[in-house]
Design an enzyme around this catalytic site. Structure first.
Site, PDB file in Angstrom:
ATOM      1  N   GLU A   1       0.953  -1.177  -0.012  1.00 42.16           N
ATOM      2  CA  GLU A   1       0.123   0.065  -0.059  1.00 42.16           C
ATOM      3  C   GLU A   1       0.767   1.244  -0.050  1.00 42.16           C
ATOM      4  O   GLU A   1       0.395   2.118  -0.556  1.00 42.16           O
ATOM      5  CB  GLU A   1      -0.844  -0.136   1.248  1.00 42.16           C
ATOM      6  CG  GLU A   1      -2.138  -0.780   1.029  1.00 42.16           C
ATOM      7  CD  GLU A   1      -1.678  -2.342   1.205  1.00 42.16           C
ATOM      8  OE1 GLU A   1      -0.709  -2.782   1.670  1.00 42.16           O
ATOM      9  OE2 GLU A   1      -2.623  -3.387   0.686  1.00 42.16           O
TER      10      GLU A   1
ATOM     11  N   HIS B   1     -11.299  -6.000   7.985  1.00 43.48           N
ATOM     12  CA  HIS B   1     -12.121  -5.690   6.838  1.00 43.48           C
ATOM     13  C   HIS B   1     -13.285  -4.486   6.903  1.00 43.48           C
ATOM     14  O   HIS B   1     -14.140  -4.398   6.036  1.00 43.48           O
ATOM     15  CB  HIS B   1     -12.557  -6.813   5.892  1.00 43.48           C
ATOM     16  CG  HIS B   1     -11.544  -7.845   5.805  1.00 43.48           C
ATOM     17  ND1 HIS B   1     -10.985  -8.959   6.653  1.00 43.48           N
ATOM     18  CD2 HIS B   1     -10.770  -7.953   4.654  1.00 43.48           C
ATOM     19  CE1 HIS B   1     -10.009  -9.174   5.958  1.00 43.48           C
ATOM     20  NE2 HIS B   1      -9.794  -8.964   4.799  1.00 43.48           N
TER      21      HIS B   1
END
Ligand SMILES: Cc1ncc(C[n+]2csc(CCOP(=O)(O)OP(=O)(O)O)c2C)c(N)n1
Length: 692
Positions: free
Chosen positions: A430, A498
């Site tokens: 990321e 998540h």
């Protein structure tokens, strides 16, 4: 056959390809500036942080004089001033910025020892950061943008351009180094990793950063990387290696890592006494000083002793004149620090599609509904598809967004339609995704990176923060507008990885605008505004809303765009104001059924529509804030504080918040339903407040 092979006595003669008198002048100028800071400006407290470049200077200058292409870019760190001098930065800017004076590269805002330089005549210096390793991935992004300009936009102005990153031996242990190395080598980008190995990261020896202390040796088996290594204090060797490295990247369009050993002749910074280095070691470092080596290399082969002395005197005079100019600058007006957090109408010098002549097409905030209702996934995809079609600078990338179409299916079919250069899968990093986007944005593209789930933006936190502050800390010289798409929140179930929203973290990152659409129509309008804007935007895609029946709306048209900071009142009433966003909007609407309530969907959190909220509360005299994020320091706390500050006398009940408790998101749906505000609990809270 080369001349030096015919005439061995020429083998050690200074290369004619190098402008040696200029190199000598720049090294002496850099030394004069270091000395002036150490002996005068630091003791006088006019320079607060000082990082001597002594020892690193000559090789950096040799590198800087090789970066002559107008589309070259380089990103260094706090020891990179010699390179900047070689690029032609105004010496008064270099010194004045270190003194925190007005003007220069940050108007007194940035730390003073990191640089930025939107060079009109040659290589630009991308905005450097205080964080070690943060320079790597934006530079990889610039390298990828060079190739994009050349091959997709067919712009010959980028032929032969390269990207160059500078880092110390400590920085090779950072995440940014490995992320950028992976990007540059897997994609074969024209990028030079220039590693200045002085043996220490502050006090920590380089063997702590890479086994054995030599990153060049350790990367020997790394595929797709040309490695060069040598002595950065030997003028002939350093010049030859720098030349080879730059020529290889320019010619082969492939990455090179050049490691040069250099001594750090002073402490890490002025305050560092180097007590951790034995005296004999310090003495041995001074014996490696490149300056006397340069002098004996050039005098008398290229310069007479008196020419050298003249150059030295000129460098000292110029340093002193620069000091006088810098001291005359004064300090910026303190209130000016409020400017340039966001685009305010005056275009930055570099970065973003607007500086490359992009003109946003006309838009409307009146929806022109087309056809059947579509879900949010289709709405976002259709908006991306349209902007990809009409704007060749739009580039989408992230994990699994290519042939798979993204784990949420938002980019399904887009790579097939627009090709792998405009829509592509990335390595699993990321920091690499966002840092690369920063470099691409600086190079005039409009990157649209996707983070797979909200929580996985965390490895990119440094790049996100540094991206947001670019405009401010460069005093509007640079900006890196992008649209960072981040799905998050609960779906059928929860879990700690998540299902977070934590959107407030982005609100707390200066320079980012934050959109949190609850439905397909708003998603189209806000995404279009983001894609055509001139600021970084965090676009939060709530997982529970992506295919929710409630969120389905007709496509509002290719020209539909919504301004940020304009809330929508989705139900109207007189007894209470409910402020919410994202997946809580339909729950609040359902809870308000049979009650008389204003339900306000904020739609964007930065900026947020204070006026709409306050106007409603002044009428209803009650306020309930409902959000999915944790209670403590969630965005609701900000809203409650503003309402208490600005509408206290208008209230007939305490400002209330209904949120997740301060816990990670639980997995089992029964546990999750207990934790997330439900319609029943919202309704009960409405009744309690109305009865207060
Ligand atoms: C991410 C991060 N961690 C820690 C620091 C504090 N710090 C500043 S410089 C430095 C050492 C860096 O050494 P190196 O990369 O070898 O460069 P050099 O100073 O030797 O030129 C450290 C630990 C920082 N600036 N950023």
């Amino acid at each position: 056959m080369a001349l030096a092979e015919l005439m061995p006595e020429l083998r050690n003669a200074p290369s004619e390809a190098v402008d040696w008198p200029r190199v000598a002048y720049l090294v002496l100028l850099s030394r004069a500036l270091d000395k002036m800071e150490e002996t005068r400006l630091v003791p006088e407290k006019k320079v607060l942080y000082q990082f001597s470049a002594r020892g690193h200077d000559m090789a950096q200058i040799l590198l800087g004089t090789r970066l002559d292409h107008p589309a070259d870019a380089t990103c260094g760190y706090y020891r990179s001033r010699p390179l900047l001098l070689a690029l032609g930065v105004d010496v008064a800017d270099a010194l004045g910025s270190a003194m925190g004076r007005a003007g220069g590269y940050s108007d007194g805002r940035d730390i003073g020892v990191v640089f930025n330089y939107p060079n009109p005549n040659g290589a630009s210096a991308l905005p450097m950061c205080g964080g070690v390793g943060a320079q790597y991935t934006p530079t990889a992004g610039w390298a990828q943008a060079i190739e994009y300009h050349r091959t997709v936009l067919k712009d010959p102005a980028y032929d032969k351009a390269i990207a160059v990153v500078l880092g110390g031996d400590g920085s090779v242990a950072s995440n940014g180094f490995w992320a950028a190395l992976t990007i540059a080598t897997t994609q074969q980008l024209p990028m030079l990793f220039y590693i200045e190995d002085n043996g220490f990261g502050i006090s920590v020896p380089s063997a702590f950063q890479t086994p054995g202390g030599n990153i060049a040796d350790n990367l020997e088996s790394w595929r797709g990387l040309t490695i060069l290594s040598g002595d950065g204090t030997d003028p002939a060797e350093a010049a030859r290696l720098v030349d080879r490295a730059v020529a290889h990247v320019r010619g082969e369009r492939a990455p090179v890592l050049l490691r040069l050993t250099v001594p750090r002749l002073q402490g890490h910074s002025f305050q560092d006494t180097q007590a951790y280095k034995p005296d004999a070691f310090v003495a041995s470092e001074w014996r490696r000083d490149p300056l006397p080596k340069l002098r004996s290399y050039l005098v008398p082969a290229v310069l007479t002793q008196s020419q050298w002395t003249d150059i030295e005197a000129r460098a000292e005079r110029d340093a002193d004149a620069a000091r006088e100019r810098a001291e005359a600058r004064g300090t910026a007006d303190p209130e000016s620090v409020m400017s340039h957090v966001f685009f305010e109408g005056v275009l930055q010098e570099k970065g973003g599609q607007w500086t490359h002549g992009y003109v946003a097409p006309a838009t409307t905030d009146v929806p022109r509904p087309e056809g059947q209702r579509i879900n949010m996934v289709t709405a976002i995809r259709r908006t991306l598809e349209h902007e990809l079609e009409i704007n060749p600078r739009v580039v989408l990338f992230g994990e699994d967004i290519g042939p798979k179409g993204g784990v949420h299916a938002v980019t399904l079919g887009l790579q097939e339609k627009f090709g792998f250069q405009r829509v592509f899968d990335t390595s699993l990093s990321e920091e690499g995704i966002v840092g690369r986007a920063v470099g691409m944005a600086l190079a005039g593209l409009l990157p649209v990176p996707e983070i797979q789930f909200r929580k996985y933006a965390e490895p990119a936190t440094e790049q996100i923060n540094d991206c947001g502050t670019i405009r401010w800390r460069t005093n509007n010289r640079f900006a890196a507008p992008m649209v960072l798409r981040v799905p998050g929140g609960f779906f059928k179930c929860g879990d700690p990885w998540h299902s977070q929203t934590n959107e407030v973290a982005f609100v707390h990152s200066p320079g980012w605008k934050v959109a949190v659409p609850s439905n397909a129509e708003d998603a189209v309008g806000l995404l279009r505004t983001a894609l055509r804007g001139n600021d970084p935007v965090l676009f939060f895609e709530h997982r529970a809303m992506l295919d929710s029946a409630w969120a389905r709306r007709a496509y509002p048209g290719d020209h539909y765009a919504l301004p940020f900071g304009r809330a929508k009142t989705t139900s109207s009433g007189d007894d209470i104001t409910i402020v919410t966003w994202g997946a809580m909007v339909p729950r609040c609407e359902a809870a308000a059924q049979g009650r008389s309530a204003d339900v306000i969907d904020l739609r964007t959190l930065m900026p947020w529509d204070k006026e709409a909220v306050l106007a409603s509360i002044r009428r209803t005299r009650r306020c309930l804030i409902v959000h999915e994020d944790l209670k403590t320091a969630g965005f609701g706390a900000e809203i409650a504080a503003v309402v208490a500050d600005e509408a206290f006398m208008d209230l007939d009940a305490p400002v209330a918040r209904l949120t997740m408790p301060d816990i990670p998101s639980p997995h089992n749906p029964v546990l999750l339903d207990w934790a997330v505000p439900s319609v029943e609990r919202i309704r009960a809270k409405i009744d309690e407040l109305v009865a207060f």
